[in-house]
Design an enzyme around this catalytic site. Structure first.
Site, PDB file in Angstrom:
ATOM      1  N   ARG A  60       0.813  -1.214   0.000  1.00 15.36           N
ATOM      2  CA  ARG A  60       0.000   0.000   0.000  1.00 15.36           C
ATOM      3  C   ARG A  60       0.854   1.276   0.000  1.00 15.36           C
ATOM      4  NH1 ARG A  60      -3.760   2.546   4.339  1.00 15.36           N
ATOM      5  NH2 ARG A  60      -5.400   3.495   3.057  1.00 15.36           N
ATOM      6  N   HIS A  64       0.300   4.392  -2.503  1.00 15.43           N
ATOM      7  CA  HIS A  64       0.043   5.763  -2.036  1.00 15.43           C
ATOM      8  C   HIS A  64       1.185   6.709  -2.404  1.00 15.43           C
ATOM      9  CE1 HIS A  64      -3.533   5.270   0.906  1.00 15.43           C
ATOM     10  NE2 HIS A  64      -3.588   4.367  -0.040  1.00 15.43           N
ATOM     11  N   ASP A  65       2.361   6.156  -2.676  1.00 13.00           N
ATOM     12  CA  ASP A  65       3.442   6.994  -3.213  1.00 13.00           C
ATOM     13  C   ASP A  65       3.148   7.339  -4.673  1.00 13.00           C
ATOM     14  OD1 ASP A  65       5.839   8.319  -3.614  1.00 13.00           O
ATOM     15  OD2 ASP A  65       6.915   6.478  -4.138  1.00 13.00           O
ATOM     16  N   VAL A  68       0.457   9.920  -5.957  1.00 17.31           N
ATOM     17  CA  VAL A  68       0.590  11.325  -5.545  1.00 17.31           C
ATOM     18  C   VAL A  68       1.945  11.850  -6.034  1.00 17.31           C
ATOM     19  CG1 VAL A  68       0.556  12.908  -3.588  1.00 17.31           C
ATOM     20  CG2 VAL A  68      -0.822  10.816  -3.516  1.00 17.31           C
ATOM     21  N   GLY A  70       3.492  10.973  -8.560  1.00 13.36           N
ATOM     22  CA  GLY A  70       4.295   9.890  -9.134  1.00 13.36           C
ATOM     23  C   GLY A  70       5.124   9.173  -8.081  1.00 13.36           C
ATOM     24  N   ASP A  72       7.847   8.846  -6.209  1.00 11.47           N
ATOM     25  CA  ASP A  72       8.995   9.690  -5.861  1.00 11.47           C
ATOM     26  C   ASP A  72       9.270   9.691  -4.365  1.00 11.47           C
ATOM     27  OD1 ASP A  72       6.803  11.008  -4.925  1.00 11.47           O
ATOM     28  OD2 ASP A  72       7.196  12.917  -5.939  1.00 11.47           O
ATOM     29  N   SER A  74       7.490  10.649  -2.066  1.00 14.74           N
ATOM     30  CA  SER A  74       6.927  11.810  -1.358  1.00 14.74           C
ATOM     31  C   SER A  74       6.120  11.370  -0.137  1.00 14.74           C
ATOM     32  CB  SER A  74       6.045  12.650  -2.296  1.00 14.74           C
ATOM     33  OG  SER A  74       5.013  11.871  -2.860  1.00 14.74           O
ATOM     34  N   ASN A  92      -4.104   8.640   4.475  1.00 19.80           N
ATOM     35  CA  ASN A  92      -2.831   8.183   5.050  1.00 19.80           C
ATOM     36  C   ASN A  92      -2.793   8.204   6.572  1.00 19.80           C
ATOM     37  OD1 ASN A  92      -1.926   7.932   2.424  1.00 19.80           O
ATOM     38  ND2 ASN A  92      -0.805   9.882   2.423  1.00 19.80           N
ATOM     39  N   HIS A 193      -6.573  -5.904  -2.285  1.00 14.59           N
ATOM     40  CA  HIS A 193      -7.335  -6.060  -1.037  1.00 14.59           C
ATOM     41  C   HIS A 193      -7.592  -7.525  -0.696  1.00 14.59           C
ATOM     42  CE1 HIS A 193      -8.954  -1.639  -0.966  1.00 14.59           C
ATOM     43  NE2 HIS A 193      -7.643  -1.716  -0.842  1.00 14.59           N
ATOM     44  N   THR A 194      -6.888  -8.422  -1.328  1.00 15.48           N
ATOM     45  CA  THR A 194      -6.882  -9.827  -0.918  1.00 15.48           C
ATOM     46  C   THR A 194      -5.954 -10.026   0.286  1.00 15.48           C
ATOM     47  OG1 THR A 194      -6.616 -12.104  -1.687  1.00 15.48           O
ATOM     48  CG2 THR A 194      -5.004 -10.516  -2.499  1.00 15.48           C
ATOM     49  N   ASP A 238      -9.907  -9.269   3.254  1.00 18.33           N
ATOM     50  CA  ASP A 238     -10.365 -10.548   2.698  1.00 18.33           C
ATOM     51  C   ASP A 238     -10.595 -11.495   3.869  1.00 18.33           C
ATOM     52  OD1 ASP A 238     -10.591 -13.131   1.770  1.00 18.33           O
ATOM     53  OD2 ASP A 238      -8.686 -13.140   0.687  1.00 18.33           O
ATOM     54  N   ASP A 246      -4.181 -14.319  -3.093  1.00 15.29           N
ATOM     55  CA  ASP A 246      -4.919 -15.219  -3.981  1.00 15.29           C
ATOM     56  C   ASP A 246      -6.077 -14.445  -4.615  1.00 15.29           C
ATOM     57  OD1 ASP A 246      -6.625 -14.811  -1.875  1.00 15.29           O
ATOM     58  OD2 ASP A 246      -6.675 -16.899  -1.206  1.00 15.29           O
TER      59      ASP A 246
HETATM   60  C1  HEM Z   1     -10.728   1.981  -5.211  1.00 17.09           C
HETATM   61  C2  HEM Z   1      -9.488   1.892  -4.863  1.00 17.09           C
HETATM   62  C3  HEM Z   1      -9.041   1.766  -3.437  1.00 17.09           C
HETATM   63  C4  HEM Z   1      -9.603   2.229  -2.288  1.00 17.09           C
HETATM   64  C5  HEM Z   1     -10.877   3.062  -2.143  1.00 17.09           C
HETATM   65  C6  HEM Z   1      -8.785   1.769  -1.207  1.00 17.09           C
HETATM   66  C7  HEM Z   1      -9.024   2.043   0.126  1.00 17.09           C
HETATM   67  C8  HEM Z   1      -8.400   1.401   1.179  1.00 17.09           C
HETATM   68  C9  HEM Z   1      -8.754   1.561   2.558  1.00 17.09           C
HETATM   69  C10 HEM Z   1      -9.837   2.496   3.100  1.00 17.09           C
HETATM   70  C11 HEM Z   1      -7.956   0.732   3.280  1.00 17.09           C
HETATM   71  C12 HEM Z   1      -7.970   0.564   4.803  1.00 17.09           C
HETATM   72  C13 HEM Z   1      -7.083   1.638   5.421  1.00 17.09           C
HETATM   73  C14 HEM Z   1      -7.269   1.747   6.923  1.00 17.09           C
HETATM   74  O1  HEM Z   1      -8.327   1.438   7.443  1.00 17.09           O
HETATM   75  O2  HEM Z   1      -6.327   2.211   7.596  1.00 17.09           O
HETATM   76  C15 HEM Z   1      -7.095   0.050   2.367  1.00 17.09           C
HETATM   77  C16 HEM Z   1      -6.148  -0.872   2.714  1.00 17.09           C
HETATM   78  C17 HEM Z   1      -5.283  -1.463   1.816  1.00 17.09           C
HETATM   79  N1  HEM Z   1      -5.153  -1.136   0.484  1.00 17.09           N
HETATM   80 FE1  HEM Z   1      -6.465  -0.085  -0.604  1.00 17.09          FE
HETATM   81  N2  HEM Z   1      -7.742   1.057  -1.696  1.00 17.09           N
HETATM   82  C18 HEM Z   1      -7.846   1.030  -3.057  1.00 17.09           C
HETATM   83  C19 HEM Z   1      -6.952   0.461  -3.950  1.00 17.09           C
HETATM   84  C20 HEM Z   1      -5.788  -0.171  -3.571  1.00 17.09           C
HETATM   85  C21 HEM Z   1      -4.722  -0.524  -4.467  1.00 17.09           C
HETATM   86  C22 HEM Z   1      -4.691  -0.204  -5.964  1.00 17.09           C
HETATM   87  C23 HEM Z   1      -3.773  -1.141  -3.721  1.00 17.09           C
HETATM   88  C24 HEM Z   1      -2.444  -1.670  -4.132  1.00 17.09           C
HETATM   89  C25 HEM Z   1      -2.112  -2.021  -5.344  1.00 17.09           C
HETATM   90  C26 HEM Z   1      -4.272  -1.208  -2.366  1.00 17.09           C
HETATM   91  C27 HEM Z   1      -3.651  -1.830  -1.322  1.00 17.09           C
HETATM   92  C28 HEM Z   1      -4.161  -1.896  -0.042  1.00 17.09           C
HETATM   93  C29 HEM Z   1      -3.638  -2.792   0.982  1.00 17.09           C
HETATM   94  C30 HEM Z   1      -2.581  -3.847   0.769  1.00 17.09           C
HETATM   95  C31 HEM Z   1      -4.343  -2.504   2.154  1.00 17.09           C
HETATM   96  C32 HEM Z   1      -4.118  -3.118   3.541  1.00 17.09           C
HETATM   97  C33 HEM Z   1      -3.011  -2.351   4.214  1.00 17.09           C
HETATM   98  C34 HEM Z   1      -2.626  -2.851   5.602  1.00 17.09           C
HETATM   99  O3  HEM Z   1      -3.155  -3.841   6.096  1.00 17.09           O
HETATM  100  O4  HEM Z   1      -1.753  -2.196   6.207  1.00 17.09           O
HETATM  101  N3  HEM Z   1      -5.477  -0.571  -2.308  1.00 17.09           N
HETATM  102  N4  HEM Z   1      -7.372   0.497   1.096  1.00 17.09           N
END
Ligand code: HEM
Ligand code: NAG
Ligand code: NAG
Ligand code: NAG
Ligand code: NAG
Length: 319
Positions: A60, A64-65, A68, A70, A72, A74, A92, A193-194, A238, A246
């Site tokens: 993640r 998030h880098d 925003v 690109g 970099d 940041s 963040n 989000h798996t 998940d 998966d």
């Molecule tokens: C529609 C697109 C997306 C939305 C709205 C979104 C939103 C979120 C939110 C709200 C969380 C929980 C954060 C928290 O409660 O602190 C999360 C976790 C996460 N997101 Fe996304 N996300 C999106 C796309 C992505 C993408 C593209 C990736 C990576 C390629 C990603 C990777 C992750 C990962 C791995 C977690 C778990 C992080 C952890 O357990 O520390 N997400 N996301």
């Protein structure tokens, strides 16, 4: 011969452009820091063995880098009295983690006589994201390298460019189209989000207000995420295989068991249902598409050549 050799001119021109171009190169550190991939992989593997969720957190961070300004680094910059970084942005704050792992990797590289001053924090993030996915059983890909680190950050871009969990399908597709991703790539990337967890505050309205949610799934989540309080209580993104990269995320969507509102939007009778279905039916297609989309994400507006700097510490601009 009155005309110059057009082919030769074109070739020379390409060469000149090539020298100044912003292409990343997987072999960028072959001479500058030959051990960089081994060092990053070692630290990431150790961190993920200690706490599997760290793999999700590192993936993640790279996302998030890159969304925003690109890729970099940041996202890594701390706020100071005179500098506003991105860490306090809504997506963040109280949410991103893994900074200590990145700092540990960086100090290892800086204490290596060959690597010191050579490896950017942006590249560390890109390699660590790939190694995290691999450590949790997901696909691998070749990481292009040669990014440099920003001297700036953008709180406002972090707030505007990172997608929120309350978005509907149009909003999600727009946020990713703004970074030149197709709908298929958007769905593939969302498959991240798996793995990992989310806080109650990000899915409360989903479990209390949404109607496209499996009722026993919603009930099971309410215990740890009441209507008031428990904002920071965590649930698995998940529910079935939190620490395994998966395709279970997509299977959950089919059962109306996506944790975030934005997750379920990808399978809610709209244009992306067929993509989700493809990733349920063909897990290896998900793995391939995810890997390719990660390469594309890693190419978002990198600083190269003499742009930016190689930070000595990832959390601050060089003094
Ligand atoms: C529609 C697109 C997306 C939305 C709205 C979104 C939103 C979120 C939110 C709200 C969380 C929980 C954060 C928290 O409660 O602190 C999360 C976790 C996460 N997101 Fe996304 N996300 C999106 C796309 C992505 C993408 C593209 C990736 C990576 C390629 C990603 C990777 C992750 C990962 C791995 C977690 C778990 C992080 C952890 O357990 O520390 N997400 N996301
Ligand atoms: C920078 O921020 C990280 C967390 O984001 C924190 O752990 C660290 O102590 C901070 N470093 C400095 C020098 O402020
Ligand atoms: C998307 O593609 C357009 C056209 O090639 C380009 O101008 C723009 O900078 C790209 N956007 C990003 C975020 O890379
Ligand atoms: C938050 O989670 C903890 C640990 O599971 C639990 O004891 C606490 O009751 C939860 N808070 C709320 C308000 O549900
Ligand atoms: C996107 O995914 C759908 C469903 O899997 C597929 O039919 C379509 O060909 C894909 N589009 C592209 C451009 O790859």
């Amino acid at each position: 011969m009155s005309f110059p050799n057009v082919k030769l001119c074109f070739w020379l021109f390409s060469c000149l452009v090539g020298i100044a171009s912003a292409e990343l190169d997987p072999n960028y550190y072959a001479l500058k820091c030959p051990s960089v991939l081994t060092i990053v992989k070692g630290e990431v593997t150790t961190a993920v063995l200690k706490e599997p969720r760290m793999g999700a957190s590192l993936l993640r961070l790279h996302f998030h880098d890159c969304f925003v300004q690109g890729c970099d680094a940041s996202v890594l910059l701390n706020d100071t009295d005179t500098f506003t970084g991105e860490k306090t942005a809504f997506p963040n704050a109280n949410s991103l983690r893994g900074f200590d792992v990145i700092d540990k990797i960086k100090s290892k590289l800086e204490s290596d006589i060959i690597c010191a001053g050579k490896v950017s924090c942006a590249d560390i993030l890109a390699i660590a994201a790939r190694d995290s996915v691999v450590a949790l059983g997901g696909p691998t890909w070749t990481v292009g390298l040669g990014r440099r680190d920003s001297t700036t950050a953008s709180l406002s871009a972090a707030n505007s460019d990172l997608p929120a969990p309350f978005l509907n399908l149009d909003g999600i597709l727009t946020a990713f189209a703004n970074k030149n991703f197709t709908a298929n790539e958007t769905v593939a990337l969302s498959g991240a989000h798996t793995i990992g967890k989310a806080r109650c505050t990000t899915f409360r309205s989903r479990i209390y207000d949404d109607t496209n949610i499996d009722s026993s799934f919603a009930t099971s989540l309410k215990a740890n995420c009441p209507q008031t309080g428990g904002d920071d209580n965590l649930s698995q993104l998940d529910a079935t295989s939190e620490n395994l990269f998966d395709n279970a995320y997509f299977k959950n969507l089919e059962k109306e068991s996506g944790l975030l509102h934005s997750d379920q939007e990808l399978f809610n009778g709209g244009s992306t249902d067929s993509i989700v279905q493809t990733y349920i039916d063909y897990p290896s297609k998900f793995m391939t598409d995810f890997a390719n989309a990660m390469v594309k994400m890693g190419n978002l507006s990198p600083l190269t050549g003499n742009e930016g700097q190689i930070r000595t510490k990832c959390y601050q601009v060089n003094q």
